[in-house]
Design an enzyme around this catalytic site. Sequence first.
Site, mmCIF file in Angstrom:
data_model
loop_
_atom_site.group_PDB
_atom_site.id
_atom_site.type_symbol
_atom_site.label_atom_id
_atom_site.label_comp_id
_atom_site.label_asym_id
_atom_site.label_seq_id
_atom_site.Cartn_x
_atom_site.Cartn_y
_atom_site.Cartn_z
ATOM 1 N N ARG A 104 0.874 -1.186 0.000
ATOM 2 C CA ARG A 104 0.000 0.000 0.000
ATOM 3 C C ARG A 104 0.901 1.223 0.000
ATOM 4 N NH1 ARG A 104 -5.483 1.347 3.248
ATOM 5 N NH2 ARG A 104 -6.116 -0.163 1.685
ATOM 6 N N HIS A 131 -6.886 0.352 -6.945
ATOM 7 C CA HIS A 131 -7.176 -0.458 -5.746
ATOM 8 C C HIS A 131 -7.814 -1.765 -6.233
ATOM 9 C CE1 HIS A 131 -7.658 -1.476 -1.687
ATOM 10 N NE2 HIS A 131 -8.539 -0.583 -1.273
ATOM 11 N N GLN A 134 -9.853 -4.181 -3.928
ATOM 12 C CA GLN A 134 -11.190 -3.670 -3.613
ATOM 13 C C GLN A 134 -12.165 -4.013 -4.739
ATOM 14 O OE1 GLN A 134 -12.095 -1.856 -0.672
ATOM 15 N NE2 GLN A 134 -14.062 -2.508 -1.476
ATOM 16 N N ASP A 226 -17.511 6.821 -2.315
ATOM 17 C CA ASP A 226 -16.271 6.739 -1.528
ATOM 18 C C ASP A 226 -16.018 8.142 -0.976
ATOM 19 O OD1 ASP A 226 -13.778 6.050 -0.483
ATOM 20 O OD2 ASP A 226 -12.741 6.030 -2.409
ATOM 21 N N CYS A 265 -16.457 1.366 -0.251
ATOM 22 C CA CYS A 265 -15.277 0.562 0.085
ATOM 23 C C CYS A 265 -14.926 0.653 1.563
ATOM 24 C CB CYS A 265 -14.090 1.012 -0.769
ATOM 25 S SG CYS A 265 -13.706 2.763 -0.568
ATOM 26 N N ARG A 293 -13.353 -8.828 0.922
ATOM 27 C CA ARG A 293 -11.943 -8.501 0.680
ATOM 28 C C ARG A 293 -11.089 -9.736 0.947
ATOM 29 N NH1 ARG A 293 -9.947 -3.381 0.808
ATOM 30 N NH2 ARG A 293 -8.042 -4.511 0.296
HETATM 31 N N1 CP Z 1 -11.303 -0.346 1.782
HETATM 32 C C1 CP Z 1 -10.056 -0.394 2.302
HETATM 33 O O1 CP Z 1 -9.075 -0.580 1.574
HETATM 34 O O2 CP Z 1 -10.006 -0.237 3.644
HETATM 35 P P1 CP Z 1 -8.690 -0.048 4.550
HETATM 36 O O3 CP Z 1 -8.122 1.305 4.197
HETATM 37 O O4 CP Z 1 -9.186 -0.128 5.948
HETATM 38 O O5 CP Z 1 -7.729 -1.139 4.204
HETATM 39 N N1 NVA Z 2 -10.100 6.501 -2.070
HETATM 40 C C1 NVA Z 2 -9.756 6.106 -0.730
HETATM 41 C C2 NVA Z 2 -9.967 4.642 -0.559
HETATM 42 C C3 NVA Z 2 -9.669 4.120 0.823
HETATM 43 C C4 NVA Z 2 -9.875 2.643 0.952
HETATM 44 C C5 NVA Z 2 -8.305 6.454 -0.458
HETATM 45 O O1 NVA Z 2 -7.449 6.250 -1.321
HETATM 46 O O2 NVA Z 2 -8.033 6.980 0.629
#
Ligand code: CP
Ligand code: NVA
Length: 317
Positions: A104, A131, A134, A226, A265, A293
């Site tokens: 990440r 992502h 997701q 989102d 998400c 997930r």
């Molecule tokens: N949706 C998602 O990726 O959640 P987290 O940021 O908690 O991993």
């Molecule tokens: N768009 C959001 C998704 C989090 C799971 C971000 O990148 O923060």
Amino acid sequence: MSDIQHLLAIDDLGEDLRSILEWAIQYKQDPEPDYDFRPLDELSIGCIYEKPSTRTRVSFEVGVHKLGGQPLTLLKGDIQMGKSETIADTGAVLSRFLDGITYRCFGHDMVTTLSENSTIPVINALSDKHHPCQAAADLMTIMERNPTLEGERVAWVGDGNNVLHDLMLACAMLGVDCIWAVPEGHEPAEDVVERATKISEKTGALMIETNNPVDACKNATIIYTDVFISMGEEHLTDKIAAFEGFQVNEKLVSHASEGFGFMHCLPAHRGEEVTDAVIDSANSIVFDQAENRMWAQMAILTYLCNPAAFQAYIELY
Ligand code: CP
Ligand code: NVA
């Protein structure tokens, strides 16, 4: 290194996406087949985080463990990468110990660099652009409600962000219509829309952009939103003003098809992009998404790290 398959964006899975999601649905229903199924036995998966996470971190740790593997969570502050070691050297070193890496990160180029310097599969666990895990869980969740996906119309209301990018690509790949309502100036990246459009020409899915949330929600079977400000954008305090009229509330969802599903998400900023009345309603499937997930990622990990075991499980059913 070129024959290692990575997952940086959902379209990296190509035509195998559908069978991966069917695998995940089957495995969720029957996680203990007749034989001792431990596709990640003796395998170790390193999970690097440069941003906070609840779902991704827990679902990877538990999912790897359930598949017989060893998950190692590596937090940014605890490893050398980004301080005294490059991403490229980190990829080369971790490839000597591990069997897969999830990452990440902030810029998408960072996970691309890691994949280019790793001899083991690299999975994007969220970048500023994509992502894919997701999107895999999201389409799995829609498939659980409607296995053929026929007649589905996914409406996105909100920012043209990382989650939308992989959602539209996954919809295009599986022949699902996708319409996204975004404010002017907050459209999804052109190259991603081009990729989704090109894929949709083969599958027959409609890919439509609008600035009008009501138009997007008309007859939608799924409404998805989102946060308006993603991780790494906290300094863009002026951005929020552009999203007036983009809140998913009871009035907006009244335009959707009967029995529509509300998706997010998570984490959600309640009262901002969605009201409590919608996210807590009977139409909300956000916690199924969160659970999925894990199942979707278990299918992806098996597919990438032990393709023979992936195939063997398909042949069992
Ligand atoms: N949706 C998602 O990726 O959640 P987290 O940021 O908690 O991993
Ligand atoms: N768009 C959001 C998704 C989090 C799971 C971000 O990148 O923060």
